[in-house]
Design an enzyme around this catalytic site. Sequence first.
Site, PDB file in Angstrom:
ATOM      1  N   TYR A  13      -3.106   9.024   7.531  1.00 25.63           N
ATOM      2  CA  TYR A  13      -3.203   7.837   6.928  1.00 25.63           C
ATOM      3  C   TYR A  13      -3.700   7.895   5.524  1.00 25.63           C
ATOM      4  O   TYR A  13      -4.420   8.832   5.197  1.00 25.63           O
ATOM      5  CB  TYR A  13      -3.855   6.994   8.087  1.00 25.63           C
ATOM      6  CG  TYR A  13      -3.080   6.644   9.168  1.00 25.63           C
ATOM      7  CD1 TYR A  13      -2.461   5.371   9.409  1.00 25.63           C
ATOM      8  CD2 TYR A  13      -3.007   7.321  10.303  1.00 25.63           C
ATOM      9  CE1 TYR A  13      -1.591   5.127  10.134  1.00 25.63           C
ATOM     10  CE2 TYR A  13      -2.542   6.930  11.566  1.00 25.63           C
ATOM     11  CZ  TYR A  13      -1.772   5.784  11.343  1.00 25.63           C
ATOM     12  OH  TYR A  13      -0.828   5.445  12.423  1.00 25.63           O
ATOM     13  N   ASN A  26      -8.675   4.347  -1.686  1.00 27.78           N
ATOM     14  CA  ASN A  26      -9.066   5.158  -0.892  1.00 27.78           C
ATOM     15  C   ASN A  26      -8.616   6.567  -0.451  1.00 27.78           C
ATOM     16  O   ASN A  26      -8.959   7.501  -0.317  1.00 27.78           O
ATOM     17  CB  ASN A  26      -9.491   4.525   0.537  1.00 27.78           C
ATOM     18  CG  ASN A  26     -10.380   3.442   0.703  1.00 27.78           C
ATOM     19  OD1 ASN A  26     -11.493   3.351  -0.120  1.00 27.78           O
ATOM     20  ND2 ASN A  26     -10.406   2.445   1.498  1.00 27.78           N
ATOM     21  N   ASN A  49      -6.352   6.904   4.166  1.00 34.50           N
ATOM     22  CA  ASN A  49      -7.722   7.460   4.011  1.00 34.50           C
ATOM     23  C   ASN A  49      -8.072   8.922   4.116  1.00 34.50           C
ATOM     24  O   ASN A  49      -9.059   9.381   4.109  1.00 34.50           O
ATOM     25  CB  ASN A  49      -8.775   6.745   4.935  1.00 34.50           C
ATOM     26  CG  ASN A  49      -8.839   5.198   4.400  1.00 34.50           C
ATOM     27  OD1 ASN A  49      -8.105   4.699   3.708  1.00 34.50           O
ATOM     28  ND2 ASN A  49      -9.401   4.441   5.333  1.00 34.50           N
ATOM     29  N   HIS A  79       0.879  -1.042   0.097  1.00 34.63           N
ATOM     30  CA  HIS A  79       0.081   0.011  -0.132  1.00 34.63           C
ATOM     31  C   HIS A  79       1.030   1.220  -0.133  1.00 34.63           C
ATOM     32  O   HIS A  79       0.369   2.443  -0.195  1.00 34.63           O
ATOM     33  CB  HIS A  79      -0.828   0.022   1.253  1.00 34.63           C
ATOM     34  CG  HIS A  79      -2.253   0.593   0.989  1.00 34.63           C
ATOM     35  ND1 HIS A  79      -2.904   0.516  -0.207  1.00 34.63           N
ATOM     36  CD2 HIS A  79      -3.218   0.961   1.745  1.00 34.63           C
ATOM     37  CE1 HIS A  79      -3.923   1.084  -0.090  1.00 34.63           C
ATOM     38  NE2 HIS A  79      -4.272   1.667   1.236  1.00 34.63           N
TER      39      HIS A  79
END
Length: 322
Positions: free
Chosen positions: A159, A218, A161, A66
């Site tokens: 983060y 996201n 998101n 990620h």
Amino acid sequence: MLRLHHVGRRPQQLPRRSSSFFSTSRISEKAHANATASASPAKSKVVRKLIVGLGNPGDKFYKTRHNIGSVVVQHFVDTFASQVTAQHLQLQRDAQTHGDVARFRVAFPWKVGPDDGPSGSYPVGDLVSRSSKRAKERTLQEGVPHDQVDVAVLLPSTYMNGSGTAVRAFLQTHRWRLKKNPLALNRHDDELLVVTDDVALPFGACRVKARGGPGGQNGVRDIIKCVGTDRFARLRIGVGAPHWFVGGNSGAPAGTAMDKFVLGRFHGDEQDAMPDLLRYTNELLRLYLHRGVAQTTTVANSMDLQQYLQQYDASRAAAVRR
């Protein structure tokens, strides 16, 4: 006897010079300089480009799938940016923008060579100029759309998101105005490129997209929400996908979720190939800075990592032979 009288021509009279002849017909040096300055074209504005690498903060997430976006951008700063600025460029924490920021100016690199190009100058080969002799000659003749670029790099400390909070804060703090058309090459508006992971692409595949929806990412979704537009470019880097992933999570085994996969680390063979992938993404980011979204899209979307390595090795071998 009739006598003929020879009548000579009257001498032409020269126009009378006025006493102010020399003062009115000559322009003073100062006036001439002002006239020349007003006639010369104004200098074009240096285009500004913001590159955002998405990921989660902290060592826990650093080498996960990620975080490939932040890893790629960090590597770009450590290698290419530090090279062109002739100093070890470092990202600095910026509380106003909720992230780590670095800024620098880069000019399209030119290298002196005795046998290449007019006046012995030729551009250090990027992926376009290395694609063919004709492309190299065209670059020599026409240059590149953005020969000088003011670059800003942002790694959000939020983060994944919450990435949009950092991007919006940077744009507002530094008064950047994004282009309505990311493919346009005008210098009046600013550009945004988001580098992110993509599980729908095999490992090492890189694709550029000029605009559009989040595609299930996201971080991109939050940027669209906070910035208020989807008109910004993305560099999507393939991180592979588990064998059960076919167009969605419906085939996932019990107890397995996609977030567990993307928050996991790369396999051994993928880690071994990481230096090659980072070299490839450096080339794509450099291409984006000087040639824009359209040409970068054409190159990235028609090439994979293996094809890049073949082209890179061939070019290096040719350089050694010379």
